[in-house]
Design an enzyme around this catalytic site. Structure first.
Site, short mmCIF file in Angstrom:
data_model
loop_
_atom_site.label_atom_id
_atom_site.label_comp_id
_atom_site.label_asym_id
_atom_site.label_seq_id
_atom_site.Cartn_x
_atom_site.Cartn_y
_atom_site.Cartn_z
CE LYS A 13 65.16 70.97 32.15
NZ LYS A 13 66.25 70.49 33.02
NE ARG A 44 69.20 71.81 29.04
CZ ARG A 44 68.96 70.62 29.52
NH1 ARG A 44 69.27 70.34 30.78
NH2 ARG A 44 68.42 69.69 28.77
CG ASP A 46 66.83 59.79 30.29
OD1 ASP A 46 67.00 58.81 31.02
OD2 ASP A 46 66.08 60.73 30.58
CG ASP A 67 68.79 66.46 31.51
OD1 ASP A 67 68.97 67.53 30.90
OD2 ASP A 67 68.20 65.50 31.00
P1 AMP Z 1 63.96 64.33 33.15
O1 AMP Z 1 63.63 63.49 34.33
O2 AMP Z 1 63.74 65.82 33.39
O3 AMP Z 1 65.31 64.04 32.61
O4 AMP Z 1 62.89 63.97 32.03
C1 AMP Z 1 62.67 62.67 31.55
C2 AMP Z 1 61.87 62.73 30.27
O5 AMP Z 1 60.60 63.35 30.50
C3 AMP Z 1 62.52 63.54 29.16
O6 AMP Z 1 62.21 62.91 27.96
C4 AMP Z 1 61.83 64.88 29.27
O7 AMP Z 1 61.87 65.60 28.07
C5 AMP Z 1 60.42 64.47 29.65
N1 AMP Z 1 59.71 65.53 30.40
C6 AMP Z 1 60.00 65.97 31.63
N2 AMP Z 1 59.14 66.93 31.99
C7 AMP Z 1 58.29 67.12 30.97
C8 AMP Z 1 57.18 67.99 30.73
N3 AMP Z 1 56.76 68.87 31.65
N4 AMP Z 1 56.56 67.89 29.54
C9 AMP Z 1 56.96 67.01 28.62
N5 AMP Z 1 57.98 66.17 28.77
C10 AMP Z 1 58.66 66.22 29.94
MG MG Z 2 66.51 64.44 31.22
#
Ligand code: AMP
Ligand code: MG
Length: 489
Positions: free
Chosen positions: A107, A170, A246, A256
């Protein structure tokens, strides 16, 4: 080590092959030896340059075939049709020492075709937080993804400020989410949907493959797993913080870790995430949101449940309607066990009375249960000073009532045995927000791992009171500011 790549046998639209982007100056932050042994990983990996190169994405392991998974998701109720792993890469599936298939994922290893405008990276602070909190959840007995390794990238990431970057490795039973099903359902490709459902049945619920209606059985099994999971969260005061579809697995594991945190003083309305303005993912809303998310899974599965849509909807609704009862049963089991009571409606009411008093008096969630356990033997050893939990008359009355109920249910075992029983269901300490912040600040600002390592060791035994972990059991100083968390992006 036995590795496989079964996910990549699914149709091409489920994922994108994608290599990690190398980083400037990787350095070890942590390596989980116990987990590595479970996985059958070469122990030398953690000492060698090659290991560091693999877990920082600078070298592709011979056993890996990195890919980013595609998925959709309802984020705060709004459907995002195309999310996917924007900063995660599945390296391989490891068949562990017990024969279990487990995903191993980086990650923060750089952009993927799903990154949209993101950089694909992680800041070091959220890496430290996920490492500690996910390992703590596991030690608390809550199904969770695990943390195998953490590295510094030696590169900055730019958020609202310049921060050091990190990469977490992870491990999870799988990273298949409700959003994975939503994604495939939206493609309107029935064979692909069926392939995913069959894959999940085989991987997580093999005993259901022989059922007359395996896809309905799958929905029911995910409902059961999630009811058990969220009741477990509630019983340790855990607030996930971003229960988008998701971020919810079909395996029933917590994944997550972003703006998650544990409750200190008990307030069911607690929200930590700075972006959750409506309190959608507040502590008390977690069961209802779980059911809402499961309804999205049910919608995605409809074409597999019955060719006639109204019939499919009726079948799915029946299963979804069982959720509140399933949850209530799990909640009763968890919370009655915390008080050494037999699960049942009457005792559940006694638990609820306690929670109401705790909320009114802003009592610390973790400490109160542990003090209640302590109070069982305090009564037997009057020479030892008792620590009153609360001087409030209503609380003392409740305490009397509870002791009477315990005596009624347990004429034999006695309070010493009950105390030991309670201590197995009530952690001595949890990852407290103020401590996690202190550790993050030492690692990120002072490059000092002393406290991190001390805590990582202590949190392996959260139910045991020892002199060395007593410092982690303390509640934050009263009157501090309300704790806020931020999404790990
Ligand atoms: P999360 O809130 O961490 O579950 O992320 C929601 C979505 O945003 C998922 O599709 C992640 O892969 C994407 N995402 C979160 N942070 C980043 C990042 N720094 N660069 C690219 N995609 C991200
Ligand atoms: Mg996520």
């Amino acid at each position: 080590m036995q590795t496989e790549h079964s996910y990549s046998t699914l149709p091409a639209e489920f994922y994108s092959l994608c290599a990690a982007t190398p980083v400037a100056a990787p350095k070890w932050l942590a390596f989980n030896h116990e987990l590595a042994a479970e996985l059958g990983l070469d122990a030398a990996l953690c000492e060698t340059e090659q290991g560091l190169a693999i877990f920082s994405g600078n070298q592709q392991a011979p056993w890996s075939k990195p890919l980013a998974q595609a998925y959709s998701g309802h984020q705060f109720g709004q459907l995002s049709p195309r999310l996917g792993d924007g900063r995660a890469l599945l390296l391989a599936e490891i068949i562990d020492k017990k024969g279990q298939r487990r995903d191993i994922q980086l990650k923060g290893a750089g952009p993927t075709p799903y990154s949209r405008r993101g950089d694909g990276r992680s800041a070091l602070g959220p890496v430290v937080r996920e490492y500690l909190v996910s390992e703590a959840m596991h030690a608390l007995g809550v199904p969770s993804s695990r943390a195998l390794a953490a590295v510094y990238t030696g590169e900055p990431v730019y958020r609202d400020q310049r921060l050091p970057g990190g990469i977490l490795t992870r491990v999870a039973a799988s990273h298949i989410r409700i959003g994975t099903f939503q994604y495939v359902a939206m493609l309107q490709d029935l064979p692909a949907l069926q392939q995913l459902a069959d894959y999940v049945l085989q991987r997580h619920y093999p005993e259901l493959q022989q059922e007359a209606e395996p896809y309905l059985a799958l929905l029911r099994a995910v409902c059961q797993a999630q009811a058990a999971l969220v009741a477990h969260w509630m019983s340790v005061g855990f607030v996930h913080g971003v229960m988008n579809t998701d971020n919810m697995t079909v395996s029933g594991e917590t994944i997550d870790y972003g703006p998650c945190a544990f409750i200190d003083s008990y307030d069911p309305h607690t929200v930590f995430s700075s972006i959750d303005h409506q309190g959608r993912y507040a502590y008390k809303n977690q069961p209802a949101i779980t059911q809402w998310n499961l309804a999205r899974l049910a919608e995605a599965l409809l074409p597999l449940l019955h060719p006639d849509e109204p019939t499919a909807v009726a079948l799915a609704t029946e299963v979804l309607n069982e959720f509140p009862t399933l949850y209530q049963q799990q909640w009763q089991q968890r919370f009655c066990a915390k008080l050494a009571l037999t699960p049942g409606a009457e005792n559940a009411a006694l638990v609820q009375q306690l929670l109401d008093l705790m909320a009114q008096q802003q009592l610390d969630f973790t400490l109160t249960f542990r003090q209640l356990s302590q109070s069982l033997t305090d009564a037997l050893t009057p020479e030892r000073p008792t620590t009153p939990i609360s001087h409030d008359a209503a609380f003392l009355q409740w305490h009397h009532h509870w002791l009477a109920q315990l005596q009624l249910e347990n004429p034999k075992p006695g309070f010493v045995a009950l105390q030991a029983q309670m201590d197995q269901h009530n952690p001595f300490f949890i990852p407290r927000n103020h401590q996690i912040e202190q550790i993050i600040s030492q690692v990120v600002q002072q490059d000092d791992l002393t406290l991190f390592q001390q805590f990582a060791k202590a949190l392996q035994s959260p139910f045991v009171a020892t002199a060395s972990n007593a410092v982690f059991a303390q509640a934050p100083p009263a009157g501090g500011p309300h704790y806020r968390t931020f999404c790990g992006t």
